[in-house]
Design a protein around this motif. Structure first.
Motif, mmCIF file in Angstrom:
data_model
loop_
_atom_site.group_PDB
_atom_site.id
_atom_site.type_symbol
_atom_site.label_atom_id
_atom_site.label_comp_id
_atom_site.label_asym_id
_atom_site.label_seq_id
_atom_site.Cartn_x
_atom_site.Cartn_y
_atom_site.Cartn_z
ATOM 1 N N GLY A 54 51.856 11.897 38.670
ATOM 2 C CA GLY A 54 52.365 12.146 37.329
ATOM 3 C C GLY A 54 53.885 12.155 37.314
ATOM 4 O O GLY A 54 54.536 11.406 38.051
ATOM 5 N N GLY A 55 54.436 13.003 36.456
ATOM 6 C CA GLY A 55 55.885 13.081 36.341
ATOM 7 C C GLY A 55 56.477 11.976 35.489
ATOM 8 O O GLY A 55 57.701 11.798 35.451
ATOM 9 N N ASN A 56 55.631 11.247 34.778
ATOM 10 C CA ASN A 56 56.100 10.158 33.914
ATOM 11 C C ASN A 56 55.852 10.468 32.445
ATOM 12 O O ASN A 56 55.555 9.584 31.641
ATOM 13 C CB ASN A 56 55.389 8.851 34.297
ATOM 14 C CG ASN A 56 55.716 8.418 35.716
ATOM 15 O OD1 ASN A 56 56.874 8.206 36.066
ATOM 16 N ND2 ASN A 56 54.692 8.327 36.554
ATOM 17 N N GLY A 57 55.963 11.731 32.120
ATOM 18 C CA GLY A 57 55.749 12.151 30.751
ATOM 19 C C GLY A 57 54.283 12.367 30.451
ATOM 20 O O GLY A 57 53.399 11.971 31.207
ATOM 21 N N LEU A 80 47.566 5.422 33.792
ATOM 22 C CA LEU A 80 47.151 5.710 35.157
ATOM 23 C C LEU A 80 48.280 6.302 35.995
ATOM 24 O O LEU A 80 48.023 6.835 37.078
ATOM 25 C CB LEU A 80 46.600 4.445 35.827
ATOM 26 C CG LEU A 80 45.268 3.927 35.259
ATOM 27 C CD1 LEU A 80 44.844 2.660 35.990
ATOM 28 C CD2 LEU A 80 44.177 4.996 35.354
ATOM 29 N N ASN A 81 49.507 6.224 35.505
ATOM 30 C CA ASN A 81 50.629 6.860 36.193
ATOM 31 C C ASN A 81 51.060 8.146 35.505
ATOM 32 O O ASN A 81 52.135 8.680 35.775
ATOM 33 C CB ASN A 81 51.810 5.893 36.297
ATOM 34 C CG ASN A 81 52.442 5.600 34.939
ATOM 35 O OD1 ASN A 81 51.794 5.777 33.891
ATOM 36 N ND2 ASN A 81 53.679 5.153 34.949
ATOM 37 N N GLN A 82 50.194 8.648 34.607
ATOM 38 C CA GLN A 82 50.525 9.842 33.843
ATOM 39 C C GLN A 82 49.417 10.892 33.954
ATOM 40 O O GLN A 82 48.267 10.590 34.286
ATOM 41 C CB GLN A 82 50.724 9.492 32.356
ATOM 42 C CG GLN A 82 51.938 8.622 32.075
ATOM 43 C CD GLN A 82 52.027 8.265 30.604
ATOM 44 O OE1 GLN A 82 51.083 7.739 30.017
ATOM 45 N NE2 GLN A 82 53.169 8.572 29.993
ATOM 46 N N LEU A 83 49.794 12.140 33.665
ATOM 47 C CA LEU A 83 48.856 13.246 33.565
ATOM 48 C C LEU A 83 49.139 13.994 32.274
ATOM 49 O O LEU A 83 50.226 13.874 31.699
ATOM 50 C CB LEU A 83 49.007 14.195 34.760
ATOM 51 C CG LEU A 83 48.726 13.622 36.152
ATOM 52 C CD1 LEU A 83 49.156 14.604 37.233
ATOM 53 C CD2 LEU A 83 47.258 13.258 36.317
ATOM 54 N N TYR A 84 48.148 14.786 31.831
ATOM 55 C CA TYR A 84 48.317 15.577 30.614
ATOM 56 C C TYR A 84 47.692 16.946 30.861
ATOM 57 O O TYR A 84 46.496 17.109 30.806
ATOM 58 C CB TYR A 84 47.666 14.864 29.436
ATOM 59 C CG TYR A 84 47.950 15.462 28.059
ATOM 60 C CD1 TYR A 84 48.790 16.575 27.903
ATOM 61 C CD2 TYR A 84 47.380 14.919 26.912
ATOM 62 C CE1 TYR A 84 49.047 17.122 26.663
ATOM 63 C CE2 TYR A 84 47.627 15.454 25.653
ATOM 64 C CZ TYR A 84 48.457 16.554 25.532
ATOM 65 O OH TYR A 84 48.714 17.101 24.295
ATOM 66 N N ASN A 85 48.535 17.908 31.169
ATOM 67 C CA ASN A 85 48.137 19.287 31.448
ATOM 68 C C ASN A 85 47.145 19.358 32.614
ATOM 69 O O ASN A 85 46.012 19.814 32.450
ATOM 70 C CB ASN A 85 47.545 19.947 30.205
ATOM 71 C CG ASN A 85 47.606 21.465 30.278
ATOM 72 O OD1 ASN A 85 46.715 22.098 30.816
ATOM 73 N ND2 ASN A 85 48.677 22.037 29.753
ATOM 74 N N ASN A 89 54.685 20.427 32.902
ATOM 75 C CA ASN A 89 55.527 19.281 33.263
ATOM 76 C C ASN A 89 54.683 18.048 33.572
ATOM 77 O O ASN A 89 55.242 17.003 33.946
ATOM 78 C CB ASN A 89 56.414 19.619 34.461
ATOM 79 C CG ASN A 89 57.606 20.485 34.087
ATOM 80 O OD1 ASN A 89 58.178 20.335 33.016
ATOM 81 N ND2 ASN A 89 57.966 21.409 34.976
ATOM 82 N N ASN A 90 53.370 18.178 33.453
ATOM 83 C CA ASN A 90 52.449 17.044 33.620
ATOM 84 C C ASN A 90 52.671 16.315 34.942
ATOM 85 O O ASN A 90 52.759 15.082 34.998
ATOM 86 C CB ASN A 90 52.596 16.066 32.442
ATOM 87 C CG ASN A 90 52.417 16.743 31.100
ATOM 88 O OD1 ASN A 90 51.346 17.289 30.814
ATOM 89 N ND2 ASN A 90 53.462 16.747 30.298
ATOM 90 N N ARG A 91 52.688 17.107 36.016
ATOM 91 C CA ARG A 91 52.933 16.522 37.337
ATOM 92 C C ARG A 91 52.330 17.405 38.421
ATOM 93 O O ARG A 91 52.022 18.576 38.191
ATOM 94 C CB ARG A 91 54.437 16.364 37.576
ATOM 95 C CG ARG A 91 55.191 17.690 37.645
ATOM 96 C CD ARG A 91 56.698 17.523 37.709
ATOM 97 N NE ARG A 91 57.380 18.826 37.834
ATOM 98 C CZ ARG A 91 58.696 18.992 37.869
ATOM 99 N NH1 ARG A 91 59.512 17.927 37.769
ATOM 100 N NH2 ARG A 91 59.231 20.195 38.003
ATOM 101 N N ILE A 92 52.164 16.814 39.609
ATOM 102 C CA ILE A 92 51.741 17.558 40.796
ATOM 103 C C ILE A 92 52.926 17.570 41.753
ATOM 104 O O ILE A 92 53.464 16.505 42.113
ATOM 105 C CB ILE A 92 50.519 16.909 41.480
ATOM 106 C CG1 ILE A 92 49.383 16.707 40.475
ATOM 107 C CG2 ILE A 92 50.074 17.765 42.667
ATOM 108 C CD1 ILE A 92 48.835 17.956 39.859
#
Length: 401
Positions: free
Chosen positions: A115-118, A123-128, A390-393
C-alpha cells in the motif's frame, strides 16, 4: 510512538539478588541429604556389628536391606539434586532472555511494504487494512483489506498485491466478504480463515482452489482469531464480549474468556478484538473497550490484567483502544495502541509499558503511525503493522546494533 524507547522501566522480573538465595537453597538440600546418608551409614555399621556379635553370618537381611536403602538414597539424592540444578538453570536462562529482550530495539523509521499509494481499490492500494498474517516461509503477508472487502496477498519486494479472497464487492454471497477484520493461515488445510465481520461469520477460503469456500462459524461478530498448535480455533466475538474455542472437527464453541456480559470485572470483557494463544492454550485478549490486555489461563474463570487497565490515556500504564497483539515466549506483551498511534511493549509482570515504535504524534511520516491495528513479528524479529488510516503496511526492522 514517541521516541521513548530509550526510557527505562522497572521490569519487576527476577531479582539480581537471587543468586545468594539460590546458594542457600542448594546448601540446604546438600546438608539435608548428607545428614540422612551419614545416619544410614551409622545404622548399617550398628547392624553389621550386632550380626557379627551374634555370630549368625546367615542372617544378613537387615544389613543387605540397609545397603539397599543406602544405594536408593544415593540415587534419590542424585536425581533430586539434578532436578534442582535444572530448575535453577531454567530460571537463569529465563532471566537472561528477559534481560536480553528488554534491550531489543527496532529502527525508528519504517519501510512501507504494501500500500502507501493512497486510499483506493487498485492492486497497489489498500483501504483501511486491519488484521495481517505472515506466511510460514516469511515470503509474503496476507492482509485483511477491510474497506475493499477482500484479502490480499502481498509478496515482499513487490509493488502490488494479489486478491486471494473476496474482491467481488461487499455482499453476503459465498464469494463475497463484508469488512473482513482478521485473517490467518490454516497450514493443515492450506487455507485461509477469515473474520467476515460485516456478515457475522467466519469463513474458510482454500489457497489451492478458489472454488472451495466454506462457512465454518455463523452468527458471530468476529473481531480477531487465532489457531492453536493442535488446530483448535479461537474467536473473539465483539458483540457478545466473549472469546470461544472451537475444537478441531467440532461444531460447537466453548467459552474460554469473558461470557459474563459487558463490563470491566476480571471475569468480563468489553468489545474484545485481537487475541493471541500460546502453546499452553493461555489466551491473551485485547479488551479494547476496557483499554487493557487480559490473560486467561486454560479453564480459568477470570482473567488477569497484563497491560493497561487504568482507563484510556497516554501515560506509561495506560492504553487507548488496544488492537493487534503478540506475546513473546518470555511473556512480554506487544500491543498496538490504536488511538495513541504507537506500539508498546509490556514486560512480564510490569504495571508499565513503554513505546517501541511510533508515538511521534499522528502522521504519515516513516516514523509515525495513524491508527495502527494489525500487528505481527517475523522469524527475524522484524515488526509489521497495519497502519490503517494511512492505508499501508509498515515494517520496522530489528536493530541489530
Amino acid at each position: 510512538m514517541a521516541n521513548n524507547n530509550e526510557q527505562t522501566v522497572p521490569l519487576n522480573l527476577i531479582s539480581v539478588n537471587a543468586k545468594p538465595k539460590t546458594k542457600f537453597k542448594c546448601e540446604t538440600v546438600c546438608n539435608y541429604f548428607c545428614f540422612i546418608v551419614i545416619l544410614k551409614i551409622l545404622l548399617c555399621i550398628l547392624l553389621l556389628y550386632r550380626n557379627h556379635k551374634a555370630n549368625k553370618p546367615g542372617k544378613t537381611t537387615k544389613f543387605n536391606f540397609c545397603i539397599t536403602c543406602f544405594l536408593q538414597d544415593q540415587d534419590q539424592y542424585q536425581h533430586t539434586l539434578a532436578d534442582f540444578h535444572r530448575s535453577q538453570l531454567q530460571q537463569t536462562l529465563d532471566f537472561h532472555r528477559l534481560r536480553a529482550e528488554s534491550t531489543v530495539k527496532w529502527k525508528q523509521h519504517a519501510i512501507t511494504i504494501a500500500g502507501g499509494n493512497g486510499q483506493g481499490n487498485g492492486l497497489n492500494q489498500l483501504y483501511n487494512p486491519q488484521g495481517i498474517h505472515i506466511d510460514g516461509k516469511g515470503q509474503s503477508i496476507y492482509i485483511a483489506d477491510s474497506f475493499n472487502h477482500r484479502i490480499v496477498q502481498w509478496k515482499f519486494g513487490e509493488n502490488s498485491g494479489q486478491i486471494i479472497a473476496g474482491g467481488n464487492g461487499e455482499g453476503n454471497r459465498i464469494d463475497q466478504l463484508s469488512f473482513p477484520a482478521d485473517v490467518i493461515i490454516d497450514q493443515n488445510n492450506n487455507s485461509l480463515i477469515i473474520c467476515d465481520w460485516g456478515n457475522r461469520r467466519v469463513v474458510r477460503w482454500s489457497l489451492t482452489t478458489q472454488q472451495f469456500i466454506q462457512i465454518i462459524v455463523e452468527d458471530t461478530r468476529c473481531g480477531g482469531l487465532q489457531m492453536s498448535e493442535s488446530g483448535d480455533l479461537f474467536i473473539a466475538d465483539i458483540e457478545r464480549h466473549v472469546v470461544k474455542k472451537w475444537k478441531k472437527d467440532e461444531n460447537k464453541g466453548i467459552i474460554v474468556a469473558g461470557g459474563n456480559g459487558d463490563g470491566d470485572l476480571f471475569n468480563q470483557l468489553n468489545h474484545p478484538t485481537f487475541i493471541f494463544v500460546d502453546q499452553n492454550d493461555t489466551v491473551y485478549v485485547s479488551d479494547s473497550g476496557n483499554h487493557r490486555v487480559m490473560k486467561w489461563f486454560k479453564d480459568a474463570k477470570h482473567g488477569i490484567i497484563v497491560a493497561g487497565g487504568y482507563d484510556n490515556g497516554h501515560r506509561s500504564n495506560q492504553l487507548f483502544y488496544p488492537q493487534g497483539l503478540f506475546v513473546s515466549k518470555t511473556g512480554n506483551v506487544y500491543v498496538a495502541a490504536y488511538r495513541n498511534h504507537q506500539i508498546m511493549r509490556w514486560p512480564s509482570e510490569s504495571r508499565n509499558g513503554y513505546v517501541i515504535v511510533g508515538g511521534n504524534c499522528r502522521g504519515n511520516e516513516s516514523n509515525q503511525l495513524r491508527g495502527p491495528i494489525g500487528l505481527s513479528l517475523d522469524a527475524h524479529n522484524n515488526l509489521y503493522i497495519a497502519d490503517s488510516e494511512n492505508n499501508r503496511i509498515q515494517r520496522f526492522e530489528f536493530d541489530r546494533k
